[in-house]
Design a protein around this motif. Structure first.
Motif: not given
Length: 607
Positions: A79, A111-114, A217, A239-241
């Motif tokens: 990613n 972005s939330d993930s980053r 993560i 979590t999202p990650i």
């Protein structure tokens, strides 16, 4: 602000990189013909359809359609943006990266993930600083040193310490203007009854959990005070990650050794993995407190086909090992068991017996699953009691009957006979009776498995079918890409492809050749850098076609004719449809006009 990475540096990295070396860090590749094949890392599959062409420095999955060069692989696998992928590939090849370019890899998208990845990275740095540089970390550092974890190992695993403070990390991120919504999503904080956030981890040794690419993560926090009523270990929530069913602790560090040694060692806990790493056994991983999931098994299957279970040697550890073996039924793997003597856990054994003896145990002391299971059954029965003897025999035969090798069957039948002090013939008669019983039940039990195998065979053989027009376009574009005289002829003729995907790649090809002043063959991998993701996938698919080394002029003419005539053939279909409608309404004048058009188009086609 980071400087844009110049083409000269990208060219240097490309010229010094072999895509096989990079992809082999993620996928177990095996030669088949002129290419290498493995299980696709982007989707689950049983039959390898992921191909790497070393001569062209590209990859392509015949199943999911992904394809590209080494940078595209890293971008999708980890990613990352294109500049980040260039830096990553350079670092993999030990290519020196100037500071002004390296900073480019730390730029996060909005972005939330980053943002979460950056938060976890920053939290790990903070915890590490507290452990190694402050008085608050003294007790935790003393605890780690007492377990023979020195500075190098602490640094390797980014181990830190979260002090007993409710809002240290919370304030740290509030000072960086992280929104309340992201703070709640991060999993780094819990909330009280009033809905106020506070640090989730307090007074714990912090062990970062990374993904396969090495990004932090999640965390696992170990309590320092054994007398405390709270749980010994606390892991981050999902979590999202962070998805615990997909994550394996230490996989990023262990990948290389797993491939080289041909096996992975599954440990029970994170500290066991770290202790084993310290002892020189660096192919160990641990799951997130549960048995291995399908996703984790698939990840491992890309690296190895051998899993060795090494849990604690005490009674709970033996029970856990048995449960693990009953759940590890994936036919892609063979399994083994490393039993720790004297009821010790791996860390205790290493500290008492030394690193060398632990290495010898993991290399030379691997039991077969059936050997471990027979010993496990023996623990639970008194073989001087007839009832226990029969129970032991029944359970043992149900394991032996699963074996395929006659030698193994004979060996373990002999072992059971010795344990029970009866003849091998009598054991074999019991085994034959069990086989007959199972054969009667097998058709019903095996139906679902047979159906699944049939489905996999059908779906794995499905390939897209193209009509004459699209086949002509695909083959013509392939020759235009690989032979300069073909593309020069097409350009001079003002040729256009019918399908926009092929026309777009052709236009990009002409632009690329002109801009780079290329008169000869192009570098496919380099050409991909100017395409978008969908076009990279399509180009990889075209380049992986099974094509001859040379073309003929007649072949090229036929392709061009088919493509040019496709418009006329479309006109024929449209005129015939209009004729049917005109006949239905009785419009004779329109019918005559359409028939004249039909004759003209057919004459043009025949010419």
């Amino acid at each position: 602000m980071a400087t844009r990475i110049p083409q000269e540096f990208i060219d240097e990295v490309t010229s010094k990189t072999n895509i096989v070396d990079v992809i082999s860090k993620y996928v177990q590749l095996k030669e088949s013909g002129k290419n290498l094949f493995g299980l696709c890392p982007f989707h689950e599959e049983r039959t390898p359809s992921f191909s790497v062409a070393e001569d062209k420095q590209i990859f392509h999955c015949f199943s999911c359609g992904r394809g590209g060069n080494v940078y595209k692989f890293i971008m999708e696998m980890e990613n990352k943006t294109f500049p980040e992928a260039v830096i990553e590939v350079a670092q993999m090849g030990n290519i020196s990266v100037p500071d002004q370019y390296e900073n480019q890899s730390t730029q996060y998208e909005n972005s939330d993930s980053r943002t979460l990845l950056k938060m976890y990275s920053d939290a790990a740095k903070l915890y590490s600083h507290i452990l190694t540089k402050t008085e608050n970390g003294t007790a935790a550092l003393k605890y780690l040193n007492g377990r023979d974890l020195g500075d190098d190992l602490i640094q390797t695993f980014d181990i830190g310490y979260a002090p007993n403070n409710n809002n240290l990390l919370l304030q740290f991120f509030k000072d960086r203007d992280i929104s309340e919504d992201v703070l709640r999503k991060s999993g780094l904080f819990a909330e009280n009854q009033e809905g106020e956030l506070f640090d989730r981890f307090r007074d714990r040794v912090m062990i970062p959990i990374t993904d396969e690419s090495g990004n932090i993560i999640a965390f696992s926090g170990r309590i320092l005070n054994k007398e405390a009523s709270t749980a010994k270990y606390m892991n981050s929530p999902e979590t999202p990650i962070f998805n615990k069913s997909k994550t394996l602790f230490n996989l990023n560090n262990a990948k290389k050794e797993i491939r080289e040694k041909g096996n992975v060692i599954l440990f029970e806990g994170f500290m066991d993995v770290i202790s084993a790493y310290k002892a020189g056994v660096t192919n160990g991983v641990a799951s997130m407190g549960t048995s291995l999931t399908d996703q984790q098994l698939y990840t491992l299957s890309r690296l190895t086909d051998k899993i060795n279970v090494c849990y604690d040697g005490d009674d709970p550890g033996v029970e856990a090992t048995y449960r693990a073996l009953t759940q590890l039924t994936d036919e892609r793997f063979t399994y083994g068991v490393i039993s720790i003597p004297d009821k010790k856990d791996p860390d205790e054994y290493i500290r008492s017996e030394g690193a060398q003896r632990f290495q010898n145990l993991t290399n030379n002391g691997v039991q077969t699953p059936i050997s471990f299971i027979l010993n496990y059954f023996k623990r639970n029965y008194n073989l001087n009691n007839e009832h226990d003897q029969l129970e032991f025999l029944n359970q043992s035969l149900h394991e032996i009957v699963k074996l395929q090798s006659p030698v193994e069957v004979d060996m373990y039948v002999g072992r059971v006979a010795d344990e029970m002090q009866v003849s091998k013939d009598s054991i074999n008669k019991e085994l034959d009776a069990l086989r007959r019983q199972m054969a009667i039940q097998q058709p019903a039990n095996n139906y679902k498995h047979v159906q699944q195998k049939a489905l996999e065979q059908v779906t794995s053989s499905v390939r897209p079918k193209y009509d004459r027009l699209e086949k002509s376009e695909r083959y013509l574009l392939y020759w235009a890409i690989n032979f300069p005289e073909v593309r020069i002829n097409l350009k001079g003729d003002g040729f256009k492809f019918v399908h926009q995907d092929y026309q777009r790649i052709f236009e990009k090809l002409l632009s690329y050749v002109e801009q780079e002043e290329i008169d000869d063959e192009i570098n496919i991998s380099d050409f991909m850098n100017v395409l978008d993701n969908n076009d990279k996938n399509l180009l990889a698919e075209l380049e992986m076609m099974n094509m001859p080394d040379e073309y003929s002029d007649q072949e090229i003419d036929d392709y061009m004719t088919n493509i040019k005539n496709s418009g006329l053939e479309t006109q024929l279909k449209e005129i015939n449809q209009q004729l049917k409608k005109a006949a239905l309404v009785g419009d004779s004048k329109l019918q005559m006009d359409l028939l004249k058009q039909l004759v003209d188009v057919r004459r043009t086609l025949s010419n």
